[in-house]
Design a protein around this motif. Structure first.
Motif, PDB file in Angstrom:
ATOM      1  N   PHE A  80       0.466  -0.426   0.365  1.00 31.48           N
ATOM      2  CA  PHE A  80      -0.085  -0.175  -0.096  1.00 31.48           C
ATOM      3  C   PHE A  80       0.620   1.309  -0.002  1.00 31.48           C
ATOM      4  N   TYR A  81       1.903   1.005   0.714  1.00 29.23           N
ATOM      5  CA  TYR A  81       3.351   2.695   0.220  1.00 29.23           C
ATOM      6  C   TYR A  81       3.393   2.465  -0.739  1.00 29.23           C
ATOM      7  N   LYS A  82       3.761   1.784  -2.078  1.00 28.65           N
ATOM      8  CA  LYS A  82       4.201   2.212  -2.953  1.00 28.65           C
ATOM      9  C   LYS A  82       3.308   2.458  -3.739  1.00 28.65           C
ATOM     10  N   ARG A  83       1.282   2.215  -3.661  1.00 20.96           N
ATOM     11  CA  ARG A  83       0.234   2.166  -4.281  1.00 20.96           C
ATOM     12  C   ARG A  83       0.709   3.823  -4.356  1.00 20.96           C
ATOM     13  N   ALA A  84      -0.080   3.485  -2.814  1.00 17.38           N
ATOM     14  CA  ALA A  84       0.169   5.270  -2.344  1.00 17.38           C
ATOM     15  C   ALA A  84       1.026   6.529  -2.725  1.00 17.38           C
ATOM     16  N   ILE A  85       2.436   6.173  -2.802  1.00 22.47           N
ATOM     17  CA  ILE A  85       3.490   6.645  -3.650  1.00 22.47           C
ATOM     18  C   ILE A  85       3.036   6.932  -4.836  1.00 22.47           C
ATOM     19  N   ILE A  86       2.208   5.789  -5.576  1.00 21.52           N
ATOM     20  CA  ILE A  86       2.353   6.198  -6.963  1.00 21.52           C
ATOM     21  C   ILE A  86       0.886   7.330  -7.259  1.00 21.52           C
ATOM     22  N   ALA A  87       0.411   7.196  -6.457  1.00 19.42           N
ATOM     23  CA  ALA A  87      -1.176   7.970  -6.358  1.00 19.42           C
ATOM     24  C   ALA A  87      -0.406   9.766  -5.817  1.00 19.42           C
ATOM     25  N   GLN A  88       0.473   8.990  -5.199  1.00 17.71           N
ATOM     26  CA  GLN A  88       0.661  10.941  -4.824  1.00 17.71           C
ATOM     27  C   GLN A  88       1.393  11.758  -5.949  1.00 17.71           C
ATOM     28  N   GLN A  89       1.729  10.770  -6.877  1.00 19.40           N
ATOM     29  CA  GLN A  89       2.877  11.282  -7.892  1.00 19.40           C
ATOM     30  C   GLN A  89       2.098  11.457  -9.134  1.00 19.40           C
ATOM     31  N   LEU A  90       0.394  10.823  -8.965  1.00 20.90           N
ATOM     32  CA  LEU A  90      -0.066  11.192  -9.697  1.00 20.90           C
ATOM     33  C   LEU A  90      -1.577  12.400  -9.280  1.00 20.90           C
ATOM     34  N   THR A  91      -1.666  12.173  -8.034  1.00 21.80           N
ATOM     35  CA  THR A  91      -2.882  13.134  -7.704  1.00 21.80           C
ATOM     36  C   THR A  91      -1.805  14.001  -6.722  1.00 21.80           C
ATOM     37  N   ASN A  92      -1.437  14.356  -6.288  1.00 20.76           N
ATOM     38  CA  ASN A  92      -1.002  14.289  -5.498  1.00 20.76           C
ATOM     39  C   ASN A  92      -1.335  14.952  -3.899  1.00 20.76           C
ATOM     40  N   CYS A  93      -1.518  13.661  -3.444  1.00 18.84           N
ATOM     41  CA  CYS A  93      -2.886  13.482  -2.374  1.00 18.84           C
ATOM     42  C   CYS A  93      -2.382  13.205  -1.068  1.00 18.84           C
ATOM     43  N   LEU A  94      -0.845  13.057  -0.849  1.00 20.26           N
ATOM     44  CA  LEU A  94       0.141  13.554   0.591  1.00 20.26           C
ATOM     45  C   LEU A  94       0.498  14.474   0.948  1.00 20.26           C
ATOM     46  N   THR A  95       0.848  14.265   2.773  1.00 21.76           N
ATOM     47  CA  THR A  95       1.447  15.103   2.966  1.00 21.76           C
ATOM     48  C   THR A  95       2.613  14.951   4.140  1.00 21.76           C
ATOM     49  N   GLU A  96       2.060  13.950   4.889  1.00 21.55           N
ATOM     50  CA  GLU A  96       3.361  13.042   5.637  1.00 21.55           C
ATOM     51  C   GLU A  96       3.638  11.873   5.328  1.00 21.55           C
ATOM     52  N   ILE A  97       5.021  11.952   4.693  1.00 24.44           N
ATOM     53  CA  ILE A  97       5.344   9.913   4.562  1.00 24.44           C
ATOM     54  C   ILE A  97       6.433   9.532   5.061  1.00 24.44           C
ATOM     55  N   PHE A  98       6.334   8.915   5.707  1.00 27.29           N
ATOM     56  CA  PHE A  98       7.001   8.521   6.856  1.00 27.29           C
ATOM     57  C   PHE A  98       6.975   6.520   6.979  1.00 27.29           C
ATOM     58  N   ILE A  99       7.811   5.903   6.158  1.00 25.00           N
ATOM     59  CA  ILE A  99       8.302   4.913   5.894  1.00 25.00           C
ATOM     60  C   ILE A  99       8.487   4.034   6.470  1.00 25.00           C
ATOM     61  N   GLU A 100       9.449   4.078   6.810  1.00 22.63           N
ATOM     62  CA  GLU A 100      10.841   3.509   8.115  1.00 22.63           C
ATOM     63  C   GLU A 100       9.573   3.681   9.303  1.00 22.63           C
ATOM     64  N   ARG A 101       9.250   4.329   9.685  1.00 21.57           N
ATOM     65  CA  ARG A 101       8.576   4.707  10.451  1.00 21.57           C
ATOM     66  C   ARG A 101       7.419   3.056  11.067  1.00 21.57           C
ATOM     67  N   ALA A 102       6.699   3.413   9.420  1.00 21.58           N
ATOM     68  CA  ALA A 102       5.595   2.360   9.041  1.00 21.58           C
ATOM     69  C   ALA A 102       5.874   1.425   9.071  1.00 21.58           C
ATOM     70  N   LEU A 103       6.815   0.810   8.429  1.00 20.40           N
ATOM     71  CA  LEU A 103       7.208  -0.265   8.445  1.00 20.40           C
ATOM     72  C   LEU A 103       8.242  -1.078   9.426  1.00 20.40           C
ATOM     73  N   ALA A 104       8.786  -0.449  10.366  1.00 19.96           N
ATOM     74  CA  ALA A 104       9.265  -0.724  11.959  1.00 19.96           C
ATOM     75  C   ALA A 104       8.306  -0.551  13.033  1.00 19.96           C
ATOM     76  N   ARG A 105       6.696   0.147  12.245  1.00 20.46           N
ATOM     77  CA  ARG A 105       5.533  -0.807  13.137  1.00 20.46           C
ATOM     78  C   ARG A 105       4.677  -1.913  12.729  1.00 20.46           C
ATOM     79  N   ALA A 106       4.890  -1.995  11.154  1.00 18.54           N
ATOM     80  CA  ALA A 106       4.111  -3.607  10.749  1.00 18.54           C
ATOM     81  C   ALA A 106       5.198  -4.577  11.349  1.00 18.54           C
ATOM     82  N   HIS A 107       6.719  -4.116  11.480  1.00 19.89           N
ATOM     83  CA  HIS A 107       7.595  -5.647  11.584  1.00 19.89           C
ATOM     84  C   HIS A 107       7.684  -5.603  12.589  1.00 19.89           C
TER      85      HIS A 107
END
Length: 565
Positions: free
Chosen positions: A81-108
């Motif tokens: 979903f992070y990869k798809r969210a980044i695709i969506a960001q490039q297409l529509t400029n929909c995001l503000t905060e991007i914190f990949i390492e923090r989210a993946l640490a939580r997932a692990h």
């Protein structure tokens, strides 16, 4: 405050956001703004077949089942979903905060817990969830579209985020909003403009427009927006989503940021946004089951009611009577919206339910009361926040170049955020009193429908437009009264997709007798070619604090619509 100009603050913060995107996740994006980009994520080559399968599993119950049984790990799902969210960001400029390492640490962490204990940590175990840029996360900025809010980080998470962590979720991105939050579109000086993935010439709505665009591109399995005048339902309808606007204080808002904080007559509420009703139900029930009144003193102490969800007060869901609001008497809906109402009416009747016309009740009085409450501070709240950095207060959502002609909105904006009369506390109290009278009058009006339903009870729910149109060109979304009406009355509402605008089916209708300048401007805005292919959504309106029944009735509507397809 920083010694930097507001322009430099915004430029630096935008660069920080761009730099947070992994270079290997960059795709080539078409410059054709009117071309739909809905299919790009699955076709651009960035996502693996498994990642496409994960992100296109729109039924949240299925996704959570695979997470809770270990078929998919949280790290797999969050990465997809992070990869798809980044695709969506490039297409529509929909995001503000991007914190990949923090989210993946939580997932692990969640995956480690599952490996060690053989069970999920909670009902939302491993699920990435996107959040509108109002919901504070400890250690991160909450900018909310203001240059002056760049820099400071939250010392603690808001109550919603605390509960989401307790339930096993993975907050993973936050999404764009308009400056001040009052707009039904999404643009600010910090992060820029968010576009609609079905046609980027069009707005995704607002103020939860970043969530709308992200979810439409399946860049998140579940998002959370807020709604004080339609800010969940409008982007939901314009982006083809399911949504819920709950009643005042049913879900926890404590420690989140907001505009006009302290205005408590018409409360902002938070609500889920998703590609499935299962997500709307799962989120709402999970949050309520967590007893949020123990963390937020304003939350109503009401547990999830299985009896209400079973529609015991609505004939157990059999032979119900719905009412259709065809027209609010202020602005007439466009042909695609009218057709969507007709589709729902016919589908319900085919399934054995009765459908009658809803008779508008004191709408202009409610509209005037609502806008007077919102403007009671004469725009001081917005001006104070802008003055901290020196950034100008945004007066229009129209682009600087190639703006679609819609002159009405300029005068509308000045009425709302210019310099209306500053009301005294006493004057504001009179508006609050009037609002109570109007709510009581509307309740009596609803109860009186028992004489027309034939079920022995009043109308079970209202089916209504979310807006008089589908998504519109940037700068042209001037009308929010189809939603704000129910914020003032505090009725629980669910938004749902019905169909798509069709140039062959939705012809321009002859001019009607215009009620006001906006009604005329909205009529002239419609162009079958321009609006072709855009989602058309409606809302189901129930009673106050009736979220369970509203979700259940929307499920019934969704099923009968599915049977028709």
């Amino acid at each position: 405050m920083s010694s930097k100009s507001w322009q430099q603050l915004c430029a630096d913060r935008k660069k920080k956001q761009v730099d947070s995107i992994p270079k290997e996740w960059i795709i080539t994006v078409s410059t054709d703004l009117k071309q739909s980009v809905i299919d790009v994520p699955a076709q651009c080559g960035l996502l693996s077949p498994l990642e496409i399968e994960i992100t296109e599993t729109v039924d949240l119950d299925i996704l959570l089942d695979k997470l809770s049984t270990g078929i998919w790990t949280s790290a797999q799902v969050t990465t997809a979903f992070y990869k798809r969210a980044i695709i969506a960001q490039q297409l529509t400029n929909c995001l503000t905060e991007i914190f990949i390492e923090r989210a993946l640490a939580r997932a692990h962490e969640l995956d480690d817990y599952f490996q060690k204990n053989g069970k999920p940590i909670g009902p939302l175990h491993g699920l990435p969830i996107s959040l509108k840029d109002q919901f504070c996360i400890k250690g991160l900025e909450t900018i909310m579209g203001y240059a002056s809010w760049i820099g400071p980080v939250s010392e603690k998470s808001c109550v919603l985020v605390e509960i989401l962590y307790d339930l096993g979720a993975v907050p993973f991105v936050r999404t764009n909003v308009p400056q001040t939050l009052i707009w039904g579109e999404t643009y600010n000086h910090v992060f820029g403009r968010t576009t609609n993935p079905y046609n980027r010439y069009m707005t995704p709505g607002g103020s939860s427009g970043g969530e709308g665009a992200l979810l439409a591109l399946k860049g998140s399995p579940l998002g959370v927006g807020t709604d004080i005048g339609g800010s969940v339902r409008i982007p939901g309808a314009m982006c083809g989503l399911y949504t819920l606007r709950p009643s005042y204080e049913r879900l926890p808002y404590a420690n989140a940021r907001n505009a006009q904080e302290g205005q408590e007559s018409i409360s902002s509420t938070l609500g889920p946004m998703a590609n499935s009703l299962s997500a709307v139900k799962r989120f709402t029930k999970s949050i309520i089951d967590a007893k949020p009144w123990k963390k937020d003193p304003l939350v109503v102490r009401k547990e999830w009611s299985s009896r209400e969800y079973a529609l015991e007060e609505h004939g157990n869901g059999v032979g119900m009577c719905f009412a259709v609001l065809w027209d609010n008497g202020v602005v007439k809906p466009h042909p695609p919206v009218r057709r969507a109402l007709e589709i729902v009416k016919q589908s319900l009747e085919d399934a054995g339910h009765k459908v009658i016309d809803w008779e508008p009740h004191r709408h202009l009085e409610i509209y005037k009361n609502t806008e007077s409450i919102f403007a009671a501070d004469a725009g001081q709240d917005y001006r104070v926040e802008c003055a901290k950095s020196g950034e100008p207060l945004i007066q229009t959502m129209s682009p600087d170049k190639d703006a679609h002609p819609y002159n009405l909105f300029e005068s509308y904006a000045k009425t709302i955020i210019g310099k209306p009369e500053l009301l005294s506390a006493y004057d504001l109290w009179q508006l609050h009193k009037e609002k109570r009278v109007l709510r009581k009058s509307h309740l009596d009006h609803w109860e009186a429908t028992v004489a027309r339903t034939g079920t022995g009870r009043p109308v079970d729910a209202i089916i209504a437009p979310v807006a008089p149109y589908t998504a519109v060109p940037h700068g042209c979304n001037s009308d929010a009264f189809y939603t704000t009406l129910y914020n003032t009355l505090d009725y629980a509402c669910a938004g749902f997709p019905v169909t798509f605008a069709d140039k062959d089916l939705d012809k321009v209708q002859p001019p009607h007798e215009f009620r006001n300048h906006e009604d005329e401007a909205v009529y002239k805005l419609y162009d079958p070619e321009l609006f072709h292919g855009l989602p058309v959504g409606l809302q189901l309106v129930g009673r106050t604090q009736e979220e369970e029944a509203v979700i259940a009735m929307t499920e019934i509507v969704d099923r009968v619509l599915g049977a028709r397809k």
